[in-house]
Design an enzyme around this catalytic site. Structure first.
Site, short mmCIF file in Angstrom:
data_model
loop_
_atom_site.label_atom_id
_atom_site.label_comp_id
_atom_site.label_asym_id
_atom_site.label_seq_id
_atom_site.Cartn_x
_atom_site.Cartn_y
_atom_site.Cartn_z
N ILE A 165 43.40 -20.93 34.02
CA ILE A 165 42.99 -22.09 34.81
C ILE A 165 42.54 -21.59 36.17
O ILE A 165 43.29 -20.88 36.86
CB ILE A 165 44.12 -23.11 34.98
CG1 ILE A 165 44.53 -23.69 33.62
CG2 ILE A 165 43.71 -24.22 35.93
CD1 ILE A 165 45.72 -24.60 33.67
N LYS A 166 41.33 -21.93 36.53
CA LYS A 166 40.83 -21.65 37.87
C LYS A 166 41.08 -22.89 38.71
O LYS A 166 40.37 -23.89 38.57
CB LYS A 166 39.34 -21.29 37.83
CG LYS A 166 38.79 -20.90 39.20
CD LYS A 166 37.30 -20.71 39.15
CE LYS A 166 36.79 -20.45 40.56
NZ LYS A 166 35.32 -20.47 40.63
#
Length: 306
Positions: A165-166
């Site tokens: 997850i960015k």
């Protein structure tokens, strides 16, 4: 291509153009090789910073081929493949995989009636068409899409290819804490974006590194190394030293960052593709003064020694 471990530093790269706005693949090749030489953990191309919304499909193909060739299996290449249409995002992701990408970065697009079930279906259908990892980009500033913590956790739990997850939805530090606490069934790394604007705080909350476009990845590499060793005094010292430059880079548009890439000798021109604006003379002077203040008498074309 070996599997990608999404921890460390994955710079998001600018897309170089010549003075007429055509792709400058020689500069792009040079940039990829420089990033591998300084020890990044991977690179990300054709993101927002890479002016992805101004790319033709044929240009995307050229950029991916150039990046994969220049990386030469030293580092993985992650490709931004987001599109407002699910089928097109899947097609672009399949193209990236076929050309040797190590992963894709995907974010949803705004719909007139927000619907998290549709967002889940979007990622699921993209995943069904590929076999390489997906980075879920959570960036409401560019997408106008707000993904709940529950939705992000569902993506992690139910879509095997979701591998990172960015996190760029502010405030990022509490979201990182909530995501880490919520990953009870399956865990994936969380990477910090937003030009490292909140990088010191995010690392303190457990971020696994950076996937962002700050033009001095050497600084981010040193911050991540210190965080892994629990040396947060060092993390904070680095963060505070370079924060004025991080903030200056975060101005709207990509012109400032492209100018720094030019000053570093990585790209020949800082041209931004129309209708984006190039850097103006006053901002260029301000940037030069800032760089001279933070990095006096430093050859910017060489890797920084942190």
């Amino acid at each position: 291509m070996k599997s990608v471990n999404f921890e460390g530093v994955f710079p998001i790269l600018v897309t170089p153009f010549d003075d007429e706005g055509n792709l400058d693949l020689a500069s792009f090749d040079r940039t990829i090789r420089f990033m591998a030489d300084i020890g990044v953990d991977g690179v990300t191309i054709i993101g927002v910073l890479g002016e992805s919304n101004r790319m033709k499909d044929s240009e995307r193909e050229q950029l991916i081929k150039t990046a994969v060739f220049a990386a030469d299996d030293r580092i993985p290449v992650v490709v931004g493949t987001s599109h407002s249409g699910t089928a097109v995002t899947r097609d672009l992701s399949q193209m990236a995989e076929s050309l040797g990408a190590g992963g894709v970065m995907v974010t949803p697009s705004r719909e007139p009636v927000p619907n998290e079930s549709r967002i889940f279906e979007y990622f699921a259908q993209v995943s069904d068409g590929i076999s390489i990892p997906i980075v879920v980009q959570d960036h409401p500033a560019s997408t106008q899409v707000n993904m709940s913590i529950d939705l992000l956790l569902r993506l992690v739990n139910e879509i095997e290819l979701v591998s990172c997850i960015k996190e760029e939805a502010v405030p990022t530090p509490p979201r990182i804490t909530n995501l880490l606490n919520g990953m009870t069934n399956r865990s994936v790394p969380i990477l910090t974006g937003l030009g490292a604007l909140y990088g010191g705080f995010d690392l303190a909350r457990g971020s696994h590194g950076f996937m962002t476009g700050f033009a001095f990845p050497e600084v981010l590499i040193a911050m991540v190394k210190a965080a892994r060793e629990k040396q947060f005094d060092t993390v904070n010292a680095l963060y505070h030293r370079y924060l004025p430059l991080i903030v200056f880079e975060q101005q709207p548009g990509v012109a400032v960052r492209k100018e720094i890439f030019r000053l570093r000798g990585l790209i020949d021109t800082g041209t931004v593709r129309h209708p984006g604006a190039n850097i103006d003379p006053q901002t260029k002077e301000h940037l030069a003064a800032l760089l001279n203040n933070i990095l006096p008498n430093i050859d910017l074309t060489k890797p920084l020694e942190i």
